[in-house]
Design an enzyme around this catalytic site. Structure first.
Site, PDB file in Angstrom:
ATOM      1  N   TYR A 209      14.056  44.805 -60.720  1.00 20.56           N
ATOM      2  CA  TYR A 209      15.589  44.773 -61.131  1.00 20.56           C
ATOM      3  C   TYR A 209      15.749  46.063 -62.043  1.00 20.56           C
ATOM      4  O   TYR A 209      16.670  46.487 -61.813  1.00 20.56           O
ATOM      5  CB  TYR A 209      15.638  43.345 -61.667  1.00 20.56           C
ATOM      6  CG  TYR A 209      17.149  43.140 -61.940  1.00 20.56           C
ATOM      7  CD1 TYR A 209      18.028  42.901 -61.104  1.00 20.56           C
ATOM      8  CD2 TYR A 209      17.698  43.196 -63.595  1.00 20.56           C
ATOM      9  CE1 TYR A 209      19.592  42.775 -61.618  1.00 20.56           C
ATOM     10  CE2 TYR A 209      18.747  42.697 -63.703  1.00 20.56           C
ATOM     11  CZ  TYR A 209      19.873  42.689 -62.878  1.00 20.56           C
ATOM     12  OH  TYR A 209      21.327  42.275 -63.054  1.00 20.56           O
ATOM     13  N   ALA A 210      15.031  45.915 -62.973  1.00 16.45           N
ATOM     14  CA  ALA A 210      14.862  47.071 -64.047  1.00 16.45           C
ATOM     15  C   ALA A 210      15.051  48.415 -63.311  1.00 16.45           C
ATOM     16  O   ALA A 210      15.638  49.385 -63.764  1.00 16.45           O
ATOM     17  CB  ALA A 210      13.935  47.033 -65.248  1.00 16.45           C
ATOM     18  N   ALA A 211      14.000  48.642 -62.549  1.00 14.96           N
ATOM     19  CA  ALA A 211      13.938  49.864 -61.807  1.00 14.96           C
ATOM     20  C   ALA A 211      15.300  50.271 -61.070  1.00 14.96           C
ATOM     21  O   ALA A 211      15.950  51.301 -60.984  1.00 14.96           O
ATOM     22  CB  ALA A 211      12.911  49.936 -60.835  1.00 14.96           C
TER      23      ALA A 211
ATOM     24  N   ASN B 251      28.964  46.433 -57.752  1.00 18.36           N
ATOM     25  CA  ASN B 251      28.726  45.175 -58.746  1.00 18.36           C
ATOM     26  C   ASN B 251      27.978  44.159 -57.898  1.00 18.36           C
ATOM     27  O   ASN B 251      27.624  42.938 -58.568  1.00 18.36           O
ATOM     28  CB  ASN B 251      29.995  44.660 -59.421  1.00 18.36           C
ATOM     29  CG  ASN B 251      30.748  43.655 -58.398  1.00 18.36           C
ATOM     30  OD1 ASN B 251      30.756  44.056 -57.153  1.00 18.36           O
ATOM     31  ND2 ASN B 251      31.516  42.740 -58.712  1.00 18.36           N
TER      32      ASN B 251
ATOM     33  N   ILE C 249      25.416  37.900 -70.184  1.00 20.01           N
ATOM     34  CA  ILE C 249      26.687  37.655 -69.650  1.00 20.01           C
ATOM     35  C   ILE C 249      26.764  35.999 -69.004  1.00 20.01           C
ATOM     36  O   ILE C 249      25.677  35.782 -68.368  1.00 20.01           O
ATOM     37  CB  ILE C 249      27.526  38.682 -68.755  1.00 20.01           C
ATOM     38  CG1 ILE C 249      27.258  39.920 -69.253  1.00 20.01           C
ATOM     39  CG2 ILE C 249      28.847  38.043 -68.545  1.00 20.01           C
ATOM     40  CD1 ILE C 249      28.134  40.243 -70.410  1.00 20.01           C
TER      41      ILE C 249
ATOM     42  N   SER D 259      22.749  47.270 -66.088  1.00 23.61           N
ATOM     43  CA  SER D 259      22.235  46.235 -66.861  1.00 23.61           C
ATOM     44  C   SER D 259      21.668  46.749 -68.152  1.00 23.61           C
ATOM     45  O   SER D 259      21.006  47.749 -68.227  1.00 23.61           O
ATOM     46  CB  SER D 259      21.311  45.285 -65.997  1.00 23.61           C
ATOM     47  OG  SER D 259      20.839  44.242 -66.950  1.00 23.61           O
TER      48      SER D 259
ATOM     49  N   LYS E  86      18.431  48.868 -61.789  1.00 23.74           N
ATOM     50  CA  LYS E  86      19.498  49.279 -62.670  1.00 23.74           C
ATOM     51  C   LYS E  86      19.380  50.601 -63.260  1.00 23.74           C
ATOM     52  O   LYS E  86      20.517  51.309 -63.642  1.00 23.74           O
ATOM     53  CB  LYS E  86      19.388  48.240 -63.408  1.00 23.74           C
ATOM     54  CG  LYS E  86      20.007  46.873 -62.880  1.00 23.74           C
ATOM     55  CD  LYS E  86      21.401  46.903 -62.468  1.00 23.74           C
ATOM     56  CE  LYS E  86      21.802  45.578 -61.661  1.00 23.74           C
ATOM     57  NZ  LYS E  86      23.214  45.484 -60.831  1.00 23.74           N
TER      58      LYS E  86
END
Length: 231
Positions: free
Chosen positions: A138-140, A73, A171, A125, A142
């Site tokens: 970040y998207a890649a 995590n 969140i 995510s 996740k």
């Protein structure tokens, strides 16, 4: 529970919370000792370092005997539009969020294989499913976790080891605390349940996937986003 991260002071606080007896007042009234929530141990870990990962896994197994459940995590961001993103911004996010999760899983996999039972739960995510401007790195990372989850699920299923992912949406965490009120309102307006999620919402999903009741679920990504993304 083995708690692993870079900030040992914060790890100590979480360990103390887990180890603190609960229901103390009620128990004292009944003349019984407090009930303990669990037993936690803190270990230093830098997920961007392969050496640190191997040392941490070794220390955990030496102290606790084995690893039955792994929750990957950790996550960092280096948000900026792709046009201006430096390679260092890309590398740092991928190293921690994706490569670190792979190496940590690899480091404890032997313990699970030997026991012929295990749970690996990767925290991905909503951004890894839907994308987000300014977060290509970040998207890649996740999205990569989702692919890693499915591949490992196929590799480890024969040993009764399940591998799943949890994909949180908006969140309330330290990472989202920096958002302005305007940004918070804009995010909430996109959520059918009309509220931000909490750490407990995510924890409940993780606890389920770690349980015996989820033993026939593997390679799955469980969305915890209030309906913000329905893929």
């Amino acid at each position: 529970v083995a708690l692993c991260a870079r900030n040992e002071a914060k790890l100590g606080e979480v360990a103390a919370e887990i180890n603190e007896p609960t229901h103390r007042g009620e128990a004292a009234m009944n003349g019984a000792p407090g009930l303990s929530v669990g037993r936690a141990h803190a270990f230093a870990l830098d997920l961007s370092s392969e050496e640190s990962i191997k040392a941490c896994a070794k220390a955990v197994i030496e102290q606790l005997g084995k690893v039955e459940i792994l929750v990957n995590n950790a996550g960092i961001t280096r948000d900026i539009l792709a046009l201006r993103m430096k390679k260092r911004d890309w590398d740092e996010v991928l190293a921690t969020n994706l490569t670190g999760a792979f190496l940590m899983t690899q480091a404890v996999m032997g313990s699970m294989l030997k026991a012929r039972w295990g749970r690996v739960i990767n925290i991905t995510s909503i951004v890894g499913e839907a994308g987000q401007a300014g977060q290509a790195n970040y998207a890649a990372s996740k999205a990569g976790l989702i692919g890693l989850t499915k591949s490992l699920a196929r590799e480890l299923a024969s040993r009764t080891i399940t591998v799943n992912a949890v994909a949180p949406g908006y969140i309330e965490t330290a990472m989202t605390a920096v958002l302005t009120e305007e940004q918070r309102t804009a995010m909430t307006s996109q959520i059918p349940l009309a509220r931000a999620g909490t750490d407990r919402d995510v924890a409940a999903a993780v606890a389920f996937l770690a349980s015996e009741e989820a033993g026939y679920i593997t390679g799955h990504t469980l969305d915890v986003n209030g309906g913000m993304y329905m893929g």
